[in-house]
Design a protein around this motif. Structure first.
Motif, short mmCIF file in Angstrom:
data_model
loop_
_atom_site.label_atom_id
_atom_site.label_comp_id
_atom_site.label_asym_id
_atom_site.label_seq_id
_atom_site.Cartn_x
_atom_site.Cartn_y
_atom_site.Cartn_z
N ARG A 1 -4.98 8.22 -5.06
CA ARG A 1 -5.79 8.07 -3.84
C ARG A 1 -5.00 8.51 -2.61
N LYS A 2 -3.73 8.08 -2.56
CA LYS A 2 -2.90 8.43 -1.39
C LYS A 2 -2.57 9.93 -1.39
N GLU B 1 0.84 -1.20 0.00
CA GLU B 1 0.00 0.00 0.00
C GLU B 1 0.87 1.25 0.00
N TYR C 1 -1.80 -6.05 -9.00
CA TYR C 1 -2.57 -5.27 -9.97
C TYR C 1 -2.66 -6.00 -11.31
N LYS D 1 -3.91 4.11 -7.15
CA LYS D 1 -3.45 4.05 -5.75
C LYS D 1 -2.64 5.30 -5.40
N GLN E 1 -2.19 0.83 -10.38
CA GLN E 1 -1.14 1.40 -9.53
C GLN E 1 -1.28 2.93 -9.49
#
Length: 302
Positions: A297-298, A255, A285, A294, A291
């Motif tokens: 999102r972060k 993550e 993935y 992600k 990827q």
């Protein structure tokens, strides 16, 4: 109980099918009704020499039990040879449903002792020798809205093996090829998977004791290949197989952690290493975009 996997009316090309794994794949596909093109240059393990006598012998085995097969002696690295392989198949049987890219050579040496020619030869056979037949059958499979392709990878690529930098690099390259083609082939029902075999063949006979080799019969890998080229096959799978054991290999990504953009430094990466590498929430993935999602999102979660 589901029906047996059959390939009646289907045409399969198997490269490097004059011996070892490729021979087993060709025999079993033929037993299950496929018309098989047995491709083999007939060279030695290091790729030198070549005649199609090995391929003709496998054709004779297939014909002996009532199967249909033809031999073809092209090198998978030779453009004209690969073109002729595909043309001959279409001229003979009118279609191509299955390609098993199995041909390979070894030139094992540590990097200090490896010549450029040793690296280039292995890349040519494993990478270009996988790409060229795939490229030659790709549009045929797309046009008929059906195709099944298996590429051959190795633990040497995924995890490393002493003295095999050339082989390992090549075997990871075919996974990169597969990962893109699984996406490009999807809308035309062209599926592509990878087999990572552990088997006793000419290429491994010097590496292990006889009692271990006996348990690593190529026959124990072939059922996995047969499933991966069947109608119900997955796509983009890396199936590891040997001695009756089957497993799925995946690349997982943790993550990770958002470290911010202001004042970002190598020291911050060092000091956050435990968070960066923490396993909870890690994922495999299916495409590169996942990827990217992600990362954004972060970023948004700050």
């Amino acid at each position: 109980m589901a029906d047996d996997i059959r390939f009646d009316g289907q045409v399969a090309i198997v490269t490097g099918a004059g011996g070892g794994l490729g021979r087993q794949h060709a025999l079993e596909l033929a037993r299950r009704g496929a018309k098989v093109v047995v491709n083999d240059l007939g060279g030695s393990v290091d790729g030198s020499g070549g005649s199609s006598d090995a391929a003709k012998a496998v054709v004779a085995e297939i014909e002996a039990f009532g199967g249909q097969a033809i031999a073809h002696g092209a090198s998978v690295t030779d453009d004209a040879g690969v073109a002729d392989l595909v043309k001959t198949t279409i001229d003979t049987w009118g279609r191509i449903d299955i390609l098993v890219a199995n041909a390979g050579i070894l030139r094992d040496k540590t990097l200090s002792k490896m010549e450029l020619a040793d690296f280039e030869a292995v890349m040519q056979v494993h990478v270009f020798g996988t790409f060229k037949p795939i490229k030659a059958v790709w549009d045929i499979m797309k046009a008929q809205n059906y195709g099944r392709i298996v590429v051959t990878t190795s633990s040497s690529g995924m995890y490393g093996n002493f003295g095999q930098s050339n082989y390992g690099a090549a075997k990871m390259a075919v996974l990169g090829l597969m990962n893109t083609l699984k996406l490009e082939g999807a809308k035309n029902n062209v599926k592509i998977n990878a087999i990572s075999p552990v088997a006793a063949t000419r290429m491994t006979e010097g590496l292990m004791p006889p009692e271990i080799l006996a348990k690593l019969n190529p026959e124990y890998v072939t059922p996995g290949v047969v499933y991966l080229v069947s109608e119900d096959a997955p796509t983009g799978a890396i199936l590891t197989a040997g001695a009756g054991v089957f497993a799925l290999a995946r690349i997982f990504e943790t993550e990770g952690v958002y470290l911010g953009e202001g004042g970002l430094s190598a020291e911050e990466v060092r000091d956050s290493w435990e968070k960066i590498t923490a396993e909870p929430g890690q994922q495999a993935y299916f495409n590169g975009g996942e990827q990217g999602q992600k990362f954004f999102r972060k970023l948004a979660g700050g």
